[in-house]
Design a protein around this motif. Structure first.
Motif, PDB file in Angstrom:
ATOM      1  N   ARG A  52      36.175  44.452  43.088  1.00 60.89           N
ATOM      2  CA  ARG A  52      36.363  43.198  42.345  1.00 60.89           C
ATOM      3  C   ARG A  52      36.053  42.025  43.265  1.00 60.89           C
ATOM      4  O   ARG A  52      36.603  41.925  44.354  1.00 60.89           O
ATOM      5  N   GLU A  82      32.134  49.101  38.459  1.00 59.13           N
ATOM      6  CA  GLU A  82      32.860  50.357  38.607  1.00 59.13           C
ATOM      7  C   GLU A  82      31.875  51.516  38.531  1.00 59.13           C
ATOM      8  O   GLU A  82      30.772  51.370  38.007  1.00 59.13           O
ATOM      9  N   TYR A 122      39.205  46.385  46.117  1.00 61.53           N
ATOM     10  CA  TYR A 122      38.623  47.632  45.624  1.00 61.53           C
ATOM     11  C   TYR A 122      39.729  48.663  45.489  1.00 61.53           C
ATOM     12  O   TYR A 122      40.839  48.469  46.010  1.00 61.53           O
ATOM     13  N   TYR A 164      36.216  36.789  37.683  1.00 63.08           N
ATOM     14  CA  TYR A 164      35.911  37.867  38.610  1.00 63.08           C
ATOM     15  C   TYR A 164      34.777  38.716  38.046  1.00 63.08           C
ATOM     16  O   TYR A 164      34.540  38.746  36.850  1.00 63.08           O
ATOM     17  N   GLN A 187      33.550  42.709  38.252  1.00 64.22           N
ATOM     18  CA  GLN A 187      34.109  44.003  38.630  1.00 64.22           C
ATOM     19  C   GLN A 187      33.170  45.141  38.259  1.00 64.22           C
ATOM     20  O   GLN A 187      33.204  45.642  37.143  1.00 64.22           O
TER      21      GLN A 187
END
Length: 136
Positions: free
Chosen positions: A55, A66, A24, A62, A64
């Motif tokens: 992440r 946000e 992170y 991955y 992710q």
């Protein structure tokens, strides 16, 4: 027995050297935004974004998510008016790290907070929260 301990220690170091499964951190950036309208195009002004990401690695991919606060401004040159709008963006990207590049895609939820044309509040002219797709 010595060979077994040596092999076990080597495997342990190999697992420790493997990339983290979770990371992170902060996100920050500056840019310029513009818009087009019936009468012409506005000139870009300084814009910025701040936020954070997390992440999660799964095999070679991955995920992710946000959260970003964005402040975007543009200046209409003929009438000398400045449009400023602030919003929260919440993208959730699925990606693949290839050498030094990240290739990702995913949905993004945008939530408008404020919109002003000089001192006039124009937020009611905006659609509420909306969903878009991004590719990077």
């Amino acid at each position: 027995m010595k060979k077994f301990i040596s092999l076990f220690a080597l495997c342990l170091f190999g697992f420790a050297a493997h990339a983290q499964m979770f990371s992170y951190g902060p996100v920050a950036g500056v840019g310029a935004s513009t818009y087009a309208y019936d009468g012409g195009t506005a000139s870009p002004q300084l814009s910025y974004q701040v936020g954070g990401f997390a992440r999660f690695k799964l095999a070679f991919l991955y995920v992710q998510p946000e959260i970003l606060f964005q402040s975007l401004s543009s200046k209409e040159t003929d009438l000398d008016l400045v449009l400023t709008h602030n919003r929260f963006d919440v993208p959730v990207n699925v990606g693949w790290k290839f050498l030094m590049f990240d290739v990702n895609t995913g949905p993004m939820l945008s939530i408008p907070l404020t919109a002003k044309l000089d001192d006039l509040d124009v937020k009611e002219q905006y659609v509420g929260a909306y969903l878009s797709w991004q590719l990077g």
